[in-house]
Design an enzyme around this catalytic site. Structure first.
Site, PDB file in Angstrom:
ATOM      1  N   HIS A  57       0.839  -1.202   0.000  1.00 50.45           N
ATOM      2  CA  HIS A  57       0.000   0.000   0.000  1.00 50.45           C
ATOM      3  C   HIS A  57       0.874   1.252   0.000  1.00 50.45           C
ATOM      4  O   HIS A  57       2.063   1.207   0.304  1.00 50.45           O
ATOM      5  CB  HIS A  57      -0.893   0.042   1.246  1.00 50.45           C
TER       6      HIS A  57
ATOM      7  N   LYS B  46      -0.398   4.796   4.686  1.00 50.06           N
ATOM      8  CA  LYS B  46      -1.224   3.817   5.422  1.00 50.06           C
ATOM      9  C   LYS B  46      -0.637   3.577   6.812  1.00 50.06           C
ATOM     10  O   LYS B  46       0.570   3.402   6.959  1.00 50.06           O
ATOM     11  CB  LYS B  46      -1.328   2.500   4.638  1.00 50.06           C
TER      12      LYS B  46
HETATM   13  N1  LIG Z   1     -12.608  -1.421   3.554  1.00 50.10           N
HETATM   14  C1  LIG Z   1     -12.181  -0.877   2.403  1.00 50.10           C
HETATM   15  O1  LIG Z   1     -12.611  -1.231   1.289  1.00 50.10           O
HETATM   16  C2  LIG Z   1     -11.186   0.235   2.486  1.00 50.10           C
HETATM   17  C3  LIG Z   1     -10.761   0.661   3.705  1.00 50.10           C
HETATM   18  N2  LIG Z   1      -9.921   1.727   3.821  1.00 50.10           N
HETATM   19  C4  LIG Z   1      -9.651   2.170   5.180  1.00 50.10           C
HETATM   20  O2  LIG Z   1     -10.341   3.396   5.390  1.00 50.10           O
HETATM   21  C5  LIG Z   1      -9.655   4.164   6.362  1.00 50.10           C
HETATM   22  C6  LIG Z   1      -9.398   5.574   5.813  1.00 50.10           C
HETATM   23  O3  LIG Z   1      -8.509   5.513   4.733  1.00 50.10           O
HETATM   24  P1  LIG Z   1      -8.065   6.845   3.947  1.00 50.10           P
HETATM   25  O4  LIG Z   1      -9.271   7.530   3.385  1.00 50.10           O
HETATM   26  O5  LIG Z   1      -6.971   6.434   3.050  1.00 50.10           O
HETATM   27  O6  LIG Z   1      -7.480   7.709   5.169  1.00 50.10           O
HETATM   28  P2  LIG Z   1      -7.403   9.296   5.332  1.00 50.10           P
HETATM   29  O7  LIG Z   1      -6.471   9.544   6.474  1.00 50.10           O
HETATM   30  O8  LIG Z   1      -7.124   9.921   4.007  1.00 50.10           O
HETATM   31  O9  LIG Z   1      -8.901   9.702   5.750  1.00 50.10           O
HETATM   32  C7  LIG Z   1      -9.466   9.498   7.008  1.00 50.10           C
HETATM   33  C8  LIG Z   1     -10.318  10.723   7.297  1.00 50.10           C
HETATM   34  O10 LIG Z   1     -11.090  10.505   8.479  1.00 50.10           O
HETATM   35  C9  LIG Z   1     -10.991  11.664   9.283  1.00 50.10           C
HETATM   36  N3  LIG Z   1     -11.276  11.394  10.678  1.00 50.10           N
HETATM   37  C10 LIG Z   1     -10.531  10.731  11.575  1.00 50.10           C
HETATM   38  N4  LIG Z   1     -11.134  10.747  12.793  1.00 50.10           N
HETATM   39  C11 LIG Z   1     -12.287  11.430  12.629  1.00 50.10           C
HETATM   40  C12 LIG Z   1     -13.358  11.791  13.505  1.00 50.10           C
HETATM   41  N5  LIG Z   1     -13.344  11.450  14.794  1.00 50.10           N
HETATM   42  N6  LIG Z   1     -14.387  12.523  13.009  1.00 50.10           N
HETATM   43  C13 LIG Z   1     -14.428  12.868  11.710  1.00 50.10           C
HETATM   44  N7  LIG Z   1     -13.441  12.571  10.818  1.00 50.10           N
HETATM   45  C14 LIG Z   1     -12.390  11.843  11.280  1.00 50.10           C
HETATM   46  C15 LIG Z   1      -9.551  12.110   9.063  1.00 50.10           C
HETATM   47  O11 LIG Z   1      -9.343  13.430   9.524  1.00 50.10           O
HETATM   48  P3  LIG Z   1      -7.859  13.839  10.070  1.00 50.10           P
HETATM   49  O12 LIG Z   1      -6.972  13.812   8.868  1.00 50.10           O
HETATM   50  O13 LIG Z   1      -8.100  15.205  10.641  1.00 50.10           O
HETATM   51  O14 LIG Z   1      -7.489  12.808  11.095  1.00 50.10           O
HETATM   52  C16 LIG Z   1      -9.453  11.969   7.542  1.00 50.10           C
HETATM   53  O15 LIG Z   1     -10.010  13.085   6.861  1.00 50.10           O
HETATM   54  C17 LIG Z   1      -8.389   3.368   6.696  1.00 50.10           C
HETATM   55  O16 LIG Z   1      -8.622   2.598   7.864  1.00 50.10           O
HETATM   56  C18 LIG Z   1      -8.210   2.463   5.482  1.00 50.10           C
HETATM   57  O17 LIG Z   1      -7.470   1.306   5.746  1.00 50.10           O
HETATM   58  C19 LIG Z   1      -9.470   2.400   2.736  1.00 50.10           C
HETATM   59  C20 LIG Z   1      -9.828   2.009   1.481  1.00 50.10           C
HETATM   60  C21 LIG Z   1     -10.726   0.881   1.253  1.00 50.10           C
HETATM   61  O1  LIG Z   2      -5.618   2.067   3.540  1.00 49.61           O
HETATM   62  C1  LIG Z   2      -5.928   1.816   2.352  1.00 49.61           C
HETATM   63  O2  LIG Z   2      -5.653   2.597   1.424  1.00 49.61           O
HETATM   64  C2  LIG Z   2      -6.657   0.575   2.076  1.00 49.61           C
HETATM   65  N1  LIG Z   2      -7.089  -0.106   3.086  1.00 49.61           N
HETATM   66  C3  LIG Z   2      -7.824  -1.319   3.057  1.00 49.61           C
HETATM   67  C4  LIG Z   2      -7.009  -2.415   3.709  1.00 49.61           C
HETATM   68  O3  LIG Z   2      -6.444  -2.173   4.801  1.00 49.61           O
HETATM   69  O4  LIG Z   2      -6.959  -3.519   3.188  1.00 49.61           O
HETATM   70  C5  LIG Z   2      -8.350  -1.659   1.688  1.00 49.61           C
HETATM   71  C6  LIG Z   2      -7.510  -1.225   0.531  1.00 49.61           C
HETATM   72  O5  LIG Z   2      -6.527  -2.175   0.307  1.00 49.61           O
HETATM   73  C7  LIG Z   2      -6.944   0.181   0.685  1.00 49.61           C
END
Ligand SMILES: NC(=O)C1=CN([C@@H]2O[C@H](COP(=O)(O)OP(=O)(O)OC[C@H]3O[C@@H](n4cnc5c(N)ncnc54)[C@H](OP(=O)(O)O)[C@@H]3O)[C@@H](O)[C@H]2O)C=CC1
Ligand SMILES: O=C(O)C1=N[C@H](C(=O)O)C[C@H](O)C1
Length: 272
Positions: free
Chosen positions: A160, A164
């Site tokens: 990744h 991450k």
């Molecule tokens: N299941 C799936 O298919 C996938 C899962 N993921 C997962 O999703 C999560 C997010 O990934 P990603 O978008 O890359 O991460 P980012 O860090 O880009 O985004 C997370 C966002 O959530 C915000 N946030 C955190 N805490 C709070 C809160 N208490 N209230 C409101 N907003 C909050 C962060 O703000 P701030 O920056 O201020 O902390 C940030 O804007 C990860 O755990 C990732 O592994 C990602 C892609 C696919």
């Molecule tokens: O953090 C990410 O970006 C992603 N998180 C998920 C994971 O932990 O598997 C899904 C995807 O691979 C992207």
């Protein structure tokens, strides 16, 4: 827009997935962006969610009032962080709505709290919301069942982007769980997360994990079944985050007509 559109809230609206979710909700028939939430000290509060996501203004400002948004909505799309998802689970339960949880890196305690909230909310939680990865899980389970531990070793490899924060990825753990299910074993008792120094030979029947981080890689996952003189490799490459966002919207529409409970993407996709 129609009266019957499902009203969805995107939490973590300014994040990589938050912005992608806003774009996909905007483009998808049958759903509508009701609110966009960020944390209280976020520099994005008050900004238009559409502008944040590169769509241009859509008249939905980013706020830090999740409960106010949830009580007027039907579902929340949550790709944030473990502590935030636990908090949102409690609020989604109070509002009796759908909670789609994509957040990874949750502890056993976080998981238990989210499952408890599913007594009142309809929760769909998965380490990967894409169709391709969930199919990979099904194929992995079959391969692990067919290729037994006496002759075949299983390794899960993931890469990744450098931002991450959790490892192994939620997807790697999903694949590991599928392999363990195929073998009829408990992953927690058989997983090898780290190797360093004089490790000795590989213990038979274990499931190994290797984690790579760098650059802008969206998500690469492979499961390698290694036998004497041959390897079987099953893999998935994500080239666009919209696959996860489309899966999350599909899950929300599916969960809208379910009873309160805790569901996975396998339930949503009919792969269970
Ligand atoms: N299941 C799936 O298919 C996938 C899962 N993921 C997962 O999703 C999560 C997010 O990934 P990603 O978008 O890359 O991460 P980012 O860090 O880009 O985004 C997370 C966002 O959530 C915000 N946030 C955190 N805490 C709070 C809160 N208490 N209230 C409101 N907003 C909050 C962060 O703000 P701030 O920056 O201020 O902390 C940030 O804007 C990860 O755990 C990732 O592994 C990602 C892609 C696919
Ligand atoms: O953090 C990410 O970006 C992603 N998180 C998920 C994971 O932990 O598997 C899904 C995807 O691979 C992207």
């Amino acid at each position: 827009m129609s009266e019957t559109d499902m009203k969805l809230v995107v939490v973590g609206a300014a994040g990589r997935m938050g912005q992608t979710l806003i774009r996909i909700v905007h483009q998808t028939a049958g759903v509508r962006l009701h609110a966009a939430i960020e944390r209280s000290n976020s520099p994005f509060l008050g900004r238009d969610a559409g502008e944040l996501a590169g769509l241009g203004p859509i008249g939905v400002p980013v706020t830090d009032k999740p409960l106010e948004a949830f009580v007027e909505a039907e579902g929340v799309l949550d790709f944030t962080a473990p502590a935030a998802s636990v908090e949102f689970a409690g609020l989604a339960a109070q509002a009796r709505i759908v909670h789609i949880v994509g957040t990874t890196g949750c502890s056993a305690d976080d998981e238990a709290k989210i499952r408890a909230a599913a007594r009142h909310a309809r929760v769909v939680k998965s380490g990967n919301m894409s169709l391709g990865v969930n199919l990979l899980g099904v194929l992995t389970e079959k391969a692990a069942r067919a290729l037994g531990p006496a002759d075949w070793d299983i390794e899960v490899v993931e890469m990744h982007h450098k931002h991450k924060v959790d490892a192994p990825s939620g997807t790697a753990l999903l694949i590991g769980e599928a392999a363990a299910k195929g073998r009829g074993i408990d992953l927690a008792d058989h997983s090898v997360r780290v190797r360093d120094g004089h490790t000795g030979p590989r213990p038979q029947g274990t499931i190994g994990f290797a984690t790579l981080r760098g650059g802008s890689v969206i998500g690469e996952h492979s499961v390698i079944l290694a036998g004497e003189g041959e390897l079987v490799t099953l893999s998935h490459s994500a080239t666009d985050r919209s696959i996860f966002a489309r899966g999350a919207v599909t899950a929300a529409l599916w969960a809208r007509s379910q009873k309160p409970g805790f569901y996975s993407m396998l339930d949503v996709l009919g792969l269970n």
